[in-house]
Design a protein around this motif. Structure first.
Motif, mmCIF file in Angstrom:
data_model
loop_
_atom_site.group_PDB
_atom_site.id
_atom_site.type_symbol
_atom_site.label_atom_id
_atom_site.label_comp_id
_atom_site.label_asym_id
_atom_site.label_seq_id
_atom_site.Cartn_x
_atom_site.Cartn_y
_atom_site.Cartn_z
ATOM 1 N N PRO A 283 0.807 -1.232 0.000
ATOM 2 C CA PRO A 283 0.000 0.000 0.000
ATOM 3 C C PRO A 283 0.833 1.272 0.000
ATOM 4 C CG PRO A 283 -0.901 -1.589 1.541
ATOM 5 C CD PRO A 283 0.394 -2.153 1.073
ATOM 6 N N GLU A 284 1.969 1.245 0.716
ATOM 7 C CA GLU A 284 2.769 2.467 0.788
ATOM 8 C C GLU A 284 3.510 2.759 -0.512
ATOM 9 O OE1 GLU A 284 5.535 -0.877 2.090
ATOM 10 O OE2 GLU A 284 3.406 -0.352 2.185
ATOM 11 N N CYS A 285 3.505 1.793 -1.448
ATOM 12 C CA CYS A 285 4.268 1.972 -2.694
ATOM 13 C C CYS A 285 3.369 2.091 -3.927
ATOM 14 C CB CYS A 285 5.235 0.804 -2.891
ATOM 15 S SG CYS A 285 6.510 0.690 -1.629
ATOM 16 N N LEU A 286 2.057 2.253 -3.720
ATOM 17 C CA LEU A 286 1.147 2.257 -4.862
ATOM 18 C C LEU A 286 1.449 3.403 -5.823
ATOM 19 C CD1 LEU A 286 -2.330 1.327 -3.308
ATOM 20 C CD2 LEU A 286 -0.786 -0.082 -4.685
ATOM 21 N N GLU A 287 1.762 4.567 -5.279
ATOM 22 C CA GLU A 287 2.040 5.708 -6.140
ATOM 23 C C GLU A 287 3.294 5.460 -6.977
ATOM 24 O OE1 GLU A 287 1.260 8.820 -8.221
ATOM 25 O OE2 GLU A 287 -0.084 8.153 -6.606
ATOM 26 N N GLU A 288 4.330 4.891 -6.341
ATOM 27 C CA GLU A 288 5.550 4.595 -7.084
ATOM 28 C C GLU A 288 5.274 3.525 -8.144
ATOM 29 O OE1 GLU A 288 10.183 3.136 -6.473
ATOM 30 O OE2 GLU A 288 8.816 3.129 -4.758
ATOM 31 N N ALA A 289 4.412 2.560 -7.809
ATOM 32 C CA ALA A 289 4.071 1.522 -8.785
ATOM 33 C C ALA A 289 3.373 2.132 -9.996
ATOM 34 C CB ALA A 289 3.178 0.466 -8.131
ATOM 35 N N ARG A 290 2.408 3.054 -9.743
ATOM 36 C CA ARG A 290 1.734 3.713 -10.861
ATOM 37 C C ARG A 290 2.724 4.512 -11.692
ATOM 38 N NH1 ARG A 290 -2.034 5.431 -6.749
ATOM 39 N NH2 ARG A 290 -3.781 3.984 -6.621
ATOM 40 N N HIS A 291 3.647 5.179 -11.014
ATOM 41 C CA HIS A 291 4.641 5.982 -11.724
ATOM 42 C C HIS A 291 5.518 5.089 -12.600
ATOM 43 C CE1 HIS A 291 7.331 9.285 -12.558
ATOM 44 N NE2 HIS A 291 8.374 8.557 -12.148
ATOM 45 N N ALA A 292 5.959 3.942 -12.067
ATOM 46 C CA ALA A 292 6.811 3.036 -12.843
ATOM 47 C C ALA A 292 6.054 2.494 -14.050
ATOM 48 C CB ALA A 292 7.294 1.891 -11.962
ATOM 49 N N ALA A 293 4.764 2.082 -13.861
ATOM 50 C CA ALA A 293 3.980 1.569 -14.976
ATOM 51 C C ALA A 293 3.738 2.648 -16.020
ATOM 52 C CB ALA A 293 2.644 1.017 -14.468
ATOM 53 N N GLY A 294 3.483 3.886 -15.561
ATOM 54 C CA GLY A 294 3.294 5.002 -16.492
ATOM 55 C C GLY A 294 4.564 5.285 -17.291
#
Length: 799
Positions: A268-279
């Motif tokens: 949960p704490e890394c969701l934003e980074e995950a979205r950024h990496a996928a983007g």
């Protein structure tokens, strides 16, 4: 003259040319070249003959001809054994032994392969050939690993590493480190596996070889993901990402970013980074190659991270299949290619890239406009232009699509609304929806007269209900699709109807209640008041014309034949590995808890020949265009389907055949379609068992037979020598058994099929039962009258 280099002998030039062809993957040409060089060299023993034999063996091995490769390599060893044992001759012997090991391993002869590799290792030790020892120890390690002997594999790969380290060549050494990483992974020693993978990646990255370093990084990440060590997997994934960032944007960097996003998405704490990496991955992939697998994978991860975007997950699943179909179609203009371009545009629209969507849709429109004008192209153009308008802010409603409105019913007593849907099929798992049109049919002429002796019945599975306005509505089963083949694209045009009866509804209900499939129309009319009989005839005639009421006399048989056609309803779409998993998942197993009796393995002498034949039978899918002799075709048909005796009775006799038939009616028609049979032109024949003759029905264009097959089956059909088609002659069978005889008719086709397959196996031919066709197209090829006779099954035969 001094300083002038003598020309190379012709066999040397030929040998080099053969090696060039081998390096280019042109295997048949390389084999032919090496064979020609051997002929030029003659039978004398020489160093050059051994070299050419070894290269020929390697070419045959790569081409899959394992037995021929082993034969040529054995000949090379015979020759080298007659040469003086110089250093170069011994090196050549090691090379031949090593290649021989590869050929024996490919042929499944593991113990012989091991002896060949050990001999090569021993020669390498004697010659102090570090490179040769490293190669052959690694091959021994791979052989041991394939047999599950991880202890010997570890020993061999360690010896390979020790040998290649003497060479001081980091690229070669990295391969050995990577192979040892795989062995430790198999052994479950994850830390040792990590050390070896990491060293392989370090050596490769130091050489600037990111492509091969990727293999070590990828296995490192997968190693830790499988073990649930996600922190370590993330660490190595970040290391790989940074390595690729230094080299600039690439599809591999996009793939690594997708992997990183997948590792982060469950935290949960890394969701934003995950979205950024996928983007980031999506942006890189679309900037380099918008239809790449990396781009679609990025959409899939974004769909997982955005719960309300299930369409992105579906896009990730379907788009790669669409893009792959486009690559198979090539660059030339075709209707199928225009369909794919338009569908890719729709994919990018779903993915939030209207700019890319518009670009691909414009390409689709431009390609469709280059095609010859016809109804199919016009419908596709209308759909593509409408989708382009919707993306660019235009009208967005398809041109040329007539939409039926309820108000159009007016005062008509019966209204038939017809909807036509066009689908585009490219392979087993890719069926794309196309244009849809809807229209109201107004029958201008009189409905057909219902004959007195027919036995009308509501067509099976017709949906019937009373709507809110008191109208009776019928939806009969959809028609069999109209199939058209355009290159690699198959168009399936399916038509369905809805019938609304606004008047005489009480009369219609009474007529439906009387239609049981047994009562004749004359008998039904006797239950209707005389002043209503004319209207009853018009109503039922219209319902017959609309496909709601069946008057053929065999509604159930017709429905069973229709419902079991492969071209009517798309298959379930299981992938190959899913099919195999289901096939092996307890097939034919009895329930647990039952008492079990073991079968004896003894096969009596009189049964052994047949036992061997059933064990040799396999359903082959690979046909290489080989011919059958006329003798093979004749003996196949005579053995499997011919007359075997006679049954006499008071008024005559019945010729008995090699397969059982209900009532000895022999209502299965046997049509050999010959494509590659010596002495026969391609054509449709009819087998006459009693006369022991083949009647010529019609010539056949092989391309039409191939097109009648489902898209995924056409490559197979194109290579067969003959297709024996089995048909049901319904009036002959139903005269005795009625519609209830359908299953016996199908069983009879199965008996004939098995006989043909076993006879082909005995002749050393490849064969399999085959039903993957569009029935209507197959009937056209055979020249059948479908009101009396229809395709059931076939057997394809060839080499």
């Amino acid at each position: 003259m001094l300083g002038v280099k003598a020309p190379e002998p012709s066999y040397v030039v030929g040998g080099k040319r053969g090696q060039e062809l081998l390096d280019q993957g042109r295997i048949p040409e390389a084999v032919e070249t090496f064979e020609r060089v051997l002929t030029e060299l003659g039978p004398e023993s020489s160093y050059g003959r051994v070299v050419v034999l070894e290269r020929l063996g390697r070419a045959l091995l790569i081409g899959g001809a394992h037995d021929r490769a082993i034969e040529r390599l054995r000949a090379a060893l015979d020759v080298v054994g007659r040469l003086a044992p110089s250093y170069e001759v011994r090196r050549l012997r090691r090379a031949v032994r090593s290649t021989q090991g590869d050929a024996l391993r490919a042929a499944g002869r593991a113990s012989e392969a091991r002896r060949a590799y050990l001999a090569a290792v021993e020669i390498g030790r004697e010659l102090r050939d570090a490179r040769g020892q490293g190669i052959d120890q690694a091959r021994l390690g791979a052989l041991a690993l394939s047999q599950g002997d991880t202890v010997e594999a570890l020993e061999r790969y360690r010896a390979s590493l020790a040998a290649v380290q003497e060479l001081k060549e980091p690229a070669v050494e990295a391969v050995a480190w990577h192979q040892l990483g795989r062995v430790y992974r198999r052994l479950g020693d994850l830390d040792a596996a990590e050390r070896h993978y990491a060293e392989a990646a370090r050596l490769r990255e130091a050489q600037g070889d990111l492509a091969t370093a990727d293999r070590s990084w990828a296995e490192l990440v997968e190693l830790h993901r499988e073990a649930g060590r996600l922190d370590r997997a993330e660490q190595w994934c970040r290391t790989a990402v940074e390595g690729h960032r230094r080299s600039g944007p690439s599809l591999r960097l996009a793939a690594l970013l997708v992997t990183l996003a997948e590792l982060l998405r469950d935290r949960p704490e890394c969701l934003e980074e995950a979205r950024h990496a996928a983007g980031q991955a999506l942006g890189i992939a679309q900037g380099l190659e918008p239809t790449s697998a990396e781009a679609w994978a990025a959409y899939g991860v974004l769909g997982e991270l955005l719960p309300d975007r299930g369409d992105l997950r579906e896009l990730s699943r379907r788009a790669p299949e669409i893009a792959a179909a486009g690559r198979r179609l090539g660059r030339g203009p075709s209707l199928g290619h225009a369909v794919i371009l338009g569908r890719l545009g729709r994919c990018f629209g779903v993915g939030g890239r209207p700019d890319l969507a518009a670009a691909w849709l414009r390409q689709g429109v431009a390609m469709a406009e280059r095609l010859p004008e016809n109804e199919d192209v016009a419908q596709l153009l209308a759909m593509l232009r409408a989708e382009l308008d919707s993306v660019t802010g235009g009208r967005g409603a398809p041109e040329g699509t007539e939409v039926a409105a309820e108000a159009d019913m007016g005062s008509q007593a019966i209204v038939v609304t017809e909807e036509t849907v066009t689908d585009y099929a490219f392979d087993p798992n890719l069926l794309l929806d196309g244009p849809r049109s809807r229209r109201i049919i107004r029958y201008a002429d009189e409905p057909p007269v219902v004959a007195d002796e027919v036995r009308p019945l509501l067509v099976p599975t017709t949906r019937t209900w009373l709507d809110r306005d008191g109208r009776i509505r019928f939806v009969p089963p959809a028609d069999e699709p109209d199939v058209r083949v355009d290159g690699a694209c198959t168009l399936l045009r399916r038509t369905s109807r809805e019938v609304a009866v606004a008047e005489d509804t009480d009369l219609v209900w009474r007529l439906l209640a009387a239609m049981d499939g047994r009562a004749t129309w004359r008998e039904i009319l006797t239950t209707v008041p005389s002043d209503e009989r004319e209207r009853a005839g018009r109503v039922v005639g219209t319902l017959v014309r609309a496909g709601v009421v069946d008057t053929s006399g065999r509604p159930l048989g017709r429905f069973l034949q229709w419902a079991t056609r492969k071209g009517v309803i798309p298959a379930g779409g299981l992938e190959d590995h899913d099919v195999l998993r289901h096939a092996g998942a307890g097939a034919g197993r009895a329930p647990d808890g039952l008492a079990r009796l073991s079968l004896t393995a003894v096969v009596p002498e009189r049964l052994r020949a047949f036992h061997a034949l059933t064990r040799a039978r396999r359903s082959s899918r690979v046909y290489r265009g080989g011919k059958l002799s006329r003798e093979e075709l004749d003996s196949l048909l005579h053995t499997a389907c011919g007359v075997t005796g006679e049954l006499r009775w008071a008024e005559g006799e019945v010729k008995l055949r090699a397969y059982p038939s209900s009532g000895a009616l022999y209502a299965v028609g046997i049509y050999p379609v010959v494509l590659r049979v010596e002495g026969l032109e391609p054509g449709v024949l009819r087998f006459d068992a009693e006369a022991a003759e083949l009647a010529v029905v019609r010539p056949v264009d092989p391309e039409l037979l191939v097109r009648a097959a489902l898209p995924m089956e056409r490559e197979m059909v194109a290579g067969v020598a003959a297709m024996v088609c089995l048909t049901g002659v319904f009036p002959r069978h139903e005269r005795k058994y009625g519609e209830g005889g359908y299953r016996m008719l199908v069983a009879e086709a199965g008996h004939v099929s098995q006989n043909l397959v076993l006879a082909a196996t005995a002749l050393g031919l490849a064969a399999r039962p085959f039903g993957g066709v569009f029935d209507r197209l197959q009937s056209e090829v055979l020249g059948l009258d479908e009101s009396r006779e229809q395709f059931l099954l076939s057997v394809v035969i060839g080499r």
